[in-house]
Design a protein around this motif. Sequence first.
Motif, PDB file in Angstrom:
ATOM      1  N   ALA A 175      14.556   3.534  -1.833  1.00  0.00           N
ATOM      2  CA  ALA A 175      14.082   2.318  -2.303  1.00  0.00           C
ATOM      3  C   ALA A 175      12.876   2.243  -1.766  1.00  0.00           C
ATOM      4  CB  ALA A 175      14.947   1.191  -2.033  1.00  0.00           C
ATOM      5  N   THR A 176      12.692   2.262  -0.307  1.00  0.00           N
ATOM      6  CA  THR A 176      11.462   2.269   0.078  1.00  0.00           C
ATOM      7  C   THR A 176      10.281   3.434  -0.420  1.00  0.00           C
ATOM      8  OG1 THR A 176      12.413   1.537   2.197  1.00  0.00           O
ATOM      9  CG2 THR A 176      10.235   2.528   2.618  1.00  0.00           C
ATOM     10  N   ARG A 177      10.886   4.515  -0.687  1.00  0.00           N
ATOM     11  CA  ARG A 177       9.755   5.621  -1.080  1.00  0.00           C
ATOM     12  C   ARG A 177       9.592   5.174  -2.408  1.00  0.00           C
ATOM     13  NH1 ARG A 177      12.900   9.350  -0.312  1.00  0.00           N
ATOM     14  NH2 ARG A 177      13.827   9.659  -2.587  1.00  0.00           N
ATOM     15  N   LYS A 178      10.370   4.723  -3.152  1.00  0.00           N
ATOM     16  CA  LYS A 178      10.004   4.368  -4.653  1.00  0.00           C
ATOM     17  C   LYS A 178       8.964   3.078  -4.713  1.00  0.00           C
ATOM     18  CE  LYS A 178      14.393   5.653  -6.787  1.00  0.00           C
ATOM     19  NZ  LYS A 178      15.780   5.107  -7.563  1.00  0.00           N
ATOM     20  N   ALA A 179       9.051   2.140  -3.810  1.00  0.00           N
ATOM     21  CA  ALA A 179       8.210   0.945  -3.601  1.00  0.00           C
ATOM     22  C   ALA A 179       6.999   1.717  -3.224  1.00  0.00           C
ATOM     23  CB  ALA A 179       8.655   0.142  -2.458  1.00  0.00           C
ATOM     24  N   ALA A 180       6.664   2.647  -2.227  1.00  0.00           N
ATOM     25  CA  ALA A 180       5.328   3.139  -1.975  1.00  0.00           C
ATOM     26  C   ALA A 180       4.858   3.895  -3.226  1.00  0.00           C
ATOM     27  CB  ALA A 180       5.613   4.187  -0.758  1.00  0.00           C
ATOM     28  N   GLU A 181       5.542   4.666  -3.863  1.00  0.00           N
ATOM     29  CA  GLU A 181       5.094   5.453  -5.011  1.00  0.00           C
ATOM     30  C   GLU A 181       4.555   4.462  -6.270  1.00  0.00           C
ATOM     31  OE1 GLU A 181       8.643   7.673  -6.040  1.00  0.00           O
ATOM     32  OE2 GLU A 181       8.337   9.297  -4.544  1.00  0.00           O
ATOM     33  N   HIS A 182       5.232   3.280  -6.398  1.00  0.00           N
ATOM     34  CA  HIS A 182       4.860   2.254  -7.284  1.00  0.00           C
ATOM     35  C   HIS A 182       3.408   1.849  -6.821  1.00  0.00           C
ATOM     36  CE1 HIS A 182       5.134  -1.133 -10.173  1.00  0.00           C
ATOM     37  NE2 HIS A 182       4.738  -2.081  -9.128  1.00  0.00           N
ATOM     38  N   LEU A 183       2.996   1.578  -5.636  1.00  0.00           N
ATOM     39  CA  LEU A 183       2.003   1.067  -5.431  1.00  0.00           C
ATOM     40  C   LEU A 183       0.939   2.093  -5.644  1.00  0.00           C
ATOM     41  CD1 LEU A 183       2.906  -0.663  -2.004  1.00  0.00           C
ATOM     42  CD2 LEU A 183       2.080  -1.655  -4.213  1.00  0.00           C
ATOM     43  N   VAL A 184       1.311   3.280  -5.377  1.00  0.00           N
ATOM     44  CA  VAL A 184       0.416   4.436  -5.465  1.00  0.00           C
ATOM     45  C   VAL A 184      -0.138   4.794  -6.959  1.00  0.00           C
ATOM     46  CG1 VAL A 184      -0.150   6.967  -5.318  1.00  0.00           C
ATOM     47  CG2 VAL A 184       0.860   5.807  -3.568  1.00  0.00           C
ATOM     48  N   ARG A 185       0.934   4.511  -7.786  1.00  0.00           N
ATOM     49  CA  ARG A 185       0.668   4.859  -9.289  1.00  0.00           C
ATOM     50  C   ARG A 185      -0.203   3.506  -9.884  1.00  0.00           C
ATOM     51  NH1 ARG A 185       6.181   6.081  -9.458  1.00  0.00           N
ATOM     52  NH2 ARG A 185       6.620   3.867 -10.198  1.00  0.00           N
ATOM     53  N   ASN A 186      -0.269   2.366  -9.226  1.00  0.00           N
ATOM     54  CA  ASN A 186      -0.963   1.302  -9.652  1.00  0.00           C
ATOM     55  C   ASN A 186      -1.977   0.992  -8.618  1.00  0.00           C
ATOM     56  OD1 ASN A 186       0.494  -0.262 -12.043  1.00  0.00           O
ATOM     57  ND2 ASN A 186       2.143   0.471 -10.519  1.00  0.00           N
ATOM     58  N   ARG A 187      -2.694   2.020  -7.951  1.00  0.00           N
ATOM     59  CA  ARG A 187      -3.504   2.027  -7.184  1.00  0.00           C
ATOM     60  C   ARG A 187      -4.853   0.890  -7.731  1.00  0.00           C
ATOM     61  NH1 ARG A 187      -5.169   4.806  -2.482  1.00  0.00           N
ATOM     62  NH2 ARG A 187      -3.433   6.116  -2.984  1.00  0.00           N
ATOM     63  N   ASP A 188      -5.124   1.303  -8.934  1.00  0.00           N
ATOM     64  CA  ASP A 188      -6.218   0.518  -9.504  1.00  0.00           C
ATOM     65  C   ASP A 188      -6.110  -0.977  -9.447  1.00  0.00           C
ATOM     66  OD1 ASP A 188      -7.578   2.918 -10.080  1.00  0.00           O
ATOM     67  OD2 ASP A 188      -7.202   3.023 -12.094  1.00  0.00           O
ATOM     68  N   LEU A 189      -4.923  -1.486  -9.621  1.00  0.00           N
ATOM     69  CA  LEU A 189      -4.466  -2.802  -9.628  1.00  0.00           C
ATOM     70  C   LEU A 189      -4.254  -3.796  -8.136  1.00  0.00           C
ATOM     71  CD1 LEU A 189      -1.717  -3.029 -12.480  1.00  0.00           C
ATOM     72  CD2 LEU A 189      -4.264  -3.851 -12.516  1.00  0.00           C
ATOM     73  N   TYR A 190      -3.948  -2.759  -7.096  1.00  0.00           N
ATOM     74  CA  TYR A 190      -3.586  -3.038  -5.740  1.00  0.00           C
ATOM     75  C   TYR A 190      -4.154  -2.167  -4.867  1.00  0.00           C
ATOM     76  CZ  TYR A 190      -0.112  -5.199  -8.950  1.00  0.00           C
ATOM     77  OH  TYR A 190       0.684  -6.004  -9.857  1.00  0.00           O
ATOM     78  N   PRO A 191      -5.287  -1.917  -4.864  1.00  0.00           N
ATOM     79  CA  PRO A 191      -5.848  -0.769  -4.008  1.00  0.00           C
ATOM     80  C   PRO A 191      -5.696  -0.813  -2.520  1.00  0.00           C
ATOM     81  CG  PRO A 191      -7.885  -2.080  -4.764  1.00  0.00           C
ATOM     82  CD  PRO A 191      -6.440  -2.564  -5.651  1.00  0.00           C
ATOM     83  N   ALA A 192      -5.676  -2.167  -1.914  1.00  0.00           N
ATOM     84  CA  ALA A 192      -5.492  -2.394  -0.478  1.00  0.00           C
ATOM     85  C   ALA A 192      -3.880  -1.985  -0.122  1.00  0.00           C
ATOM     86  CB  ALA A 192      -5.898  -3.745  -0.150  1.00  0.00           C
ATOM     87  N   LEU A 193      -3.113  -2.531  -1.034  1.00  0.00           N
ATOM     88  CA  LEU A 193      -1.738  -2.286  -0.828  1.00  0.00           C
ATOM     89  C   LEU A 193      -1.427  -0.967  -0.968  1.00  0.00           C
ATOM     90  CD1 LEU A 193       0.204  -5.177  -2.847  1.00  0.00           C
ATOM     91  CD2 LEU A 193       0.024  -4.901  -0.113  1.00  0.00           C
ATOM     92  N   ALA A 194      -1.879  -0.075  -1.766  1.00  0.00           N
ATOM     93  CA  ALA A 194      -1.782   1.313  -1.980  1.00  0.00           C
ATOM     94  C   ALA A 194      -2.079   2.020  -0.758  1.00  0.00           C
ATOM     95  CB  ALA A 194      -2.305   1.714  -3.321  1.00  0.00           C
ATOM     96  N   GLU A 195      -3.004   1.664  -0.136  1.00  0.00           N
ATOM     97  CA  GLU A 195      -3.596   2.195   0.963  1.00  0.00           C
ATOM     98  C   GLU A 195      -2.810   2.001   2.359  1.00  0.00           C
ATOM     99  OE1 GLU A 195      -6.203   4.839   2.993  1.00  0.00           O
ATOM    100  OE2 GLU A 195      -5.922   4.633   0.923  1.00  0.00           O
ATOM    101  N   HIS A 196      -2.668   0.578   2.258  1.00  0.00           N
ATOM    102  CA  HIS A 196      -2.095   0.246   3.593  1.00  0.00           C
ATOM    103  C   HIS A 196      -0.642  -0.531   3.566  1.00  0.00           C
ATOM    104  CE1 HIS A 196      -6.421   0.942   5.070  1.00  0.00           C
ATOM    105  NE2 HIS A 196      -6.556   0.164   4.086  1.00  0.00           N
ATOM    106  N   GLY A 197      -0.260  -0.572   2.439  1.00  0.00           N
ATOM    107  CA  GLY A 197       0.780  -1.769   2.272  1.00  0.00           C
ATOM    108  C   GLY A 197       2.363  -1.596   2.644  1.00  0.00           C
ATOM    109  N   HIS A 198       2.355  -0.288   3.409  1.00  0.00           N
ATOM    110  CA  HIS A 198       3.804   0.084   3.731  1.00  0.00           C
ATOM    111  C   HIS A 198       3.938   0.847   4.941  1.00  0.00           C
ATOM    112  CE1 HIS A 198       2.207   3.058   0.906  1.00  0.00           C
ATOM    113  NE2 HIS A 198       2.645   4.087   1.594  1.00  0.00           N
ATOM    114  N   LEU A 199       5.196   0.466   5.698  1.00  0.00           N
ATOM    115  CA  LEU A 199       5.491   1.119   6.825  1.00  0.00           C
ATOM    116  C   LEU A 199       6.485   2.286   6.752  1.00  0.00           C
ATOM    117  CD1 LEU A 199       5.547  -2.001   9.122  1.00  0.00           C
ATOM    118  CD2 LEU A 199       3.559  -0.359   8.924  1.00  0.00           C
ATOM    119  N   ARG A 200       6.329   3.216   7.497  1.00  0.00           N
ATOM    120  CA  ARG A 200       7.542   4.341   7.466  1.00  0.00           C
ATOM    121  C   ARG A 200       8.047   4.461   8.697  1.00  0.00           C
ATOM    122  NH1 ARG A 200       2.726   5.995   5.387  1.00  0.00           N
ATOM    123  NH2 ARG A 200       2.717   6.844   3.143  1.00  0.00           N
TER     124      ARG A 200
END
Length: 223
Positions: A175-200
């Motif tokens: 689930a964590t990986r899918k959330a991160a992938e979702h942000l990356v796919r929508n990088r244009d909408l959420y650039p800051a989250l795609a870059e910094h918005g998840h912890l591993r």
Amino acid sequence: MTESVWLRNDRPRRGAPPLTRERIVAEAVALLDEEGAGRLTMRRLAERLDTGSTTLYWHVETKDDVLELALDAVFGDVPIPGRAPGARADWRADVVALTSGWRRAMLDHPWSASVLGGRPLLGPNVLARTDFLYAALAATGVTGPRLAGAAYAIANYVIGSALMQIGVQDDGEPATRKAAEHLVRNRDLYPALAEHGHLRGGEWDTAFTQGLDYLLDGLTSRP
């Protein structure tokens, strides 16, 4: 909100069965660790203690009593920082050590963070550690409402960080990986989250320490 178990005088229990509060609390913590707060009932606890519900009610009156006692037992797992005789006091190191221990205790007992809200925290273990936190913060010169506000902010930060990590861990790695992938796919909408918005994995400890540093920096920077 029900009255705290710590504010109630123990009534004489004539003929009370040989079941101690300590044993009840230990079994309650074990049940909560295994199955979560949603599965705690007086009947289930009595079954685990190999006794009847009536016997259990000799010692604790409600499920809320059990949760209060169990929470205080968890706080008892949080080390109170100490120092060698004559060593110089370090309020910041004390706050970091105390809150790090508190967070670790909540991660070890994931149910505890979710049941903290809405109930008085008046057990001896809770009060001893809260008093230590206030004393450490008072060493900065902060007093009165500002001191209470600082302690409140730190406590909420510790609880919130534990709740977030527990929630992510409960969802699992997929689930964590899918959330991160979702942000990356929508990088244009959420650039800051795609870059910094998840912890591993191992980043949680570092993020907690850094966030606490920001809070403590803010405390000492204000006049």
